[in-house]
Scaffold this active site. Structure first.
Site, short mmCIF file in Angstrom:
data_model
loop_
_atom_site.label_atom_id
_atom_site.label_comp_id
_atom_site.label_asym_id
_atom_site.label_seq_id
_atom_site.Cartn_x
_atom_site.Cartn_y
_atom_site.Cartn_z
N SER A 68 0.82 -1.22 0.00
CA SER A 68 0.00 0.00 0.00
C SER A 68 0.85 1.27 0.00
O SER A 68 0.70 2.13 -0.86
CB SER A 68 -0.92 0.00 1.22
OG SER A 68 -1.66 1.21 1.30
N GLN A 69 1.78 1.39 0.95
CA GLN A 69 2.63 2.58 1.00
C GLN A 69 3.73 2.52 -0.06
O GLN A 69 4.00 3.50 -0.74
CB GLN A 69 3.26 2.72 2.39
CG GLN A 69 2.32 3.27 3.45
CD GLN A 69 1.97 4.73 3.25
OE1 GLN A 69 2.75 5.51 2.72
NE2 GLN A 69 0.78 5.10 3.68
N GLU B 77 5.68 -5.68 11.45
CA GLU B 77 6.08 -6.94 12.09
C GLU B 77 7.18 -7.67 11.32
O GLU B 77 7.85 -8.55 11.86
CB GLU B 77 4.86 -7.85 12.27
CG GLU B 77 4.21 -8.32 10.99
CD GLU B 77 3.14 -7.38 10.45
OE1 GLU B 77 2.34 -7.83 9.62
OE2 GLU B 77 3.13 -6.19 10.86
N ARG B 78 7.38 -7.33 10.05
CA ARG B 78 8.41 -8.00 9.25
C ARG B 78 9.70 -7.19 9.16
O ARG B 78 10.70 -7.67 8.63
CB ARG B 78 7.87 -8.25 7.84
CG ARG B 78 6.80 -9.33 7.76
CD ARG B 78 6.20 -9.44 6.37
NE ARG B 78 7.24 -9.44 5.35
CZ ARG B 78 7.05 -9.05 4.09
NH1 ARG B 78 5.85 -8.60 3.72
NH2 ARG B 78 8.03 -9.08 3.22
N GLN B 79 9.68 -5.98 9.64
CA GLN B 79 10.84 -5.10 9.46
C GLN B 79 12.10 -5.53 10.21
O GLN B 79 13.19 -5.50 9.61
CB GLN B 79 10.48 -3.66 9.85
CG GLN B 79 9.57 -2.97 8.85
CD GLN B 79 9.28 -1.54 9.25
OE1 GLN B 79 9.99 -0.94 10.06
NE2 GLN B 79 8.22 -0.97 8.69
N ASP C 217 -0.06 7.98 16.53
CA ASP C 217 -0.59 7.16 15.44
C ASP C 217 -1.25 5.90 15.99
O ASP C 217 -2.38 5.56 15.62
CB ASP C 217 0.53 6.78 14.48
CG ASP C 217 0.03 6.05 13.25
OD1 ASP C 217 -0.59 6.71 12.38
OD2 ASP C 217 0.25 4.83 13.13
N HIS D 264 6.75 4.87 9.32
CA HIS D 264 6.10 4.80 10.64
C HIS D 264 7.19 4.52 11.65
O HIS D 264 8.12 3.76 11.38
CB HIS D 264 5.04 3.69 10.64
CG HIS D 264 4.35 3.49 11.96
ND1 HIS D 264 3.96 4.54 12.77
CD2 HIS D 264 3.98 2.35 12.61
CE1 HIS D 264 3.37 4.05 13.85
NE2 HIS D 264 3.39 2.73 13.79
#
Length: 336
Positions: free
Chosen positions: A26-27, A83-85, A190, A107
């Site tokens: 999406s981003q 969660e994957r970063q 956020d 983010h």
């Protein structure tokens, strides 16, 4: 009032940099395409076998592995899911960053909650558009932009601020305005907004309203129209002119009900629970819970997703949207 940066306040430094966008969801797709059309040299970094590779290449973008993109880029933007970063950053990105590079995040979650550790030799910043990626892309194509937040966490090169702002301009956000913040402030506000109002609070409110009418014997279709479908009309009015514009546009009867019933639904007890949610975010409890959930295979998360998809309010909404798509006129639920 905090300064809002617009296009005329910002230079074009980003067009002289090699920009690697990691991820094409999406981003990621919005960042990569908007930057490309703003005159930037862009490469998309994807894992081997990614289903997004063909989409990115069809859009005219160069695609490499995450590690290759990180090594190639002067500016590296992380847009893959929170969660994957950490493993991706630690194994594929960090070893390929060079002194003077700029590492960006859309983010602040993983930086603020210490899930990733960026070398002090590398510039570190944040550019966070205030909206989903598909909207960021759509408004850019229309000649407009989404507001964004930016932060400078580390300026090893002495040029980080200018490049970060230029990145925000490159994705179109300076058309609407860019506001300075910190990783801490962006992350905590956020998460709170998502949980207490925009997603968690709103989803629960819509569902409770729908269920209250259905349990009282009213038709589910009418309950859906009154408590869910009409929300877009109200939100559009608020977006255009705030609460005052919404209240001006609705009937006097609806406005009176707003003033008298609203505080009974969202009362001091609700605000106290909101403060509890904020406290869990600030203390890191929510972050710890979410990290542990993913480490355990996300079974609870997936079960909640499944229950939500199977709820009556979702099934009624699907049926009504299908009718609308077929051109069948469904009950309006009355005028406002």
């Amino acid at each position: 009032m905090a300064r809002v940066y617009r296009e005329g306040d910002i230079g074009d430094e980003i067009t002289r940099k090699k920009v690697a966008v990691l991820g094409y969801g999406s981003q990621g797709h919005a960042h990569a395409l908007n930057l490309k059309e703003s005159g930037c040299n862009v490469t998309v970094g994807l894992y081997e076998g990614s289903s997004s590779r063909e989409k990115a290449e069809d859009a005219g973008l160069r695609v490499t592995s995450v590690a290759e993109a990180a090594e190639w880029g002067d500016v590296v933007m992380m847009t893959i899911p929170d969660e994957r970063q950490p493993p991706v950053f630690n194994n594929e990105v960090a070893p390929n960053l060079s002194e003077g590079d700029l590492m960006l995040f859309a983010h602040g979650f993983n930086v603020h909650f210490n899930q990733v550790d960026v070398s002090p030799d590398v510039d570190l910043g944040l550019v966070a558009p205030k909206g989903p990626g598909h909207v960021l892309r759509r408004v850019y194509v229309e000649g407009n932009g989404l507001p964004a937040l930016f932060a400078v966490e580390n300026d090893a090169s002495g040029q980080a601020r200018d490049v970060i702002l230029s990145y925000a301009k490159g994705i179109g956000c300076a058309r609407a305005g860019v506001l300075e913040t910190t990783f801490e402030e962006e992350t905590e506000t956020d998460l709170f907004g998502e949980q207490a109002v925009l997603c968690g609070g709103l989803s629960a409110l819509l569902t409770a309203g729908f269920e209250t009418l259905v349990e009282a014997g009213y038709q589910p279709e009418l309950a859906y129209y009154e408590c869910v479908n009409e929300l877009k009309l109200i939100v559009d009015l608020i977006y255009e002119g705030g609460l005052a514009e919404m209240r001006y546009s609705i009937s006097n009867t609806a406005e009176y009900g707003d003033y008298t019933a609203g505080p009974k639904i969202v009362d001091d007890a609700v605000k106290e629970r909101m403060r509890g949610i904020l406290s869990d975010i600030q203390s890191g409890k929510f972050a710890r819970d979410w990290v542990l959930e993913n480490q355990a295979g996300a079974a609870s998360f997936l079960a909640m997703r499944r229950r939500g998809a199977e709820s009556q309010v979702e099934k009624v909404g699907q049926d009504l949207r299908a009718l609308a798509a077929e051109g069948v006129e469904a009950p309006s639920g009355g005028e406002r």
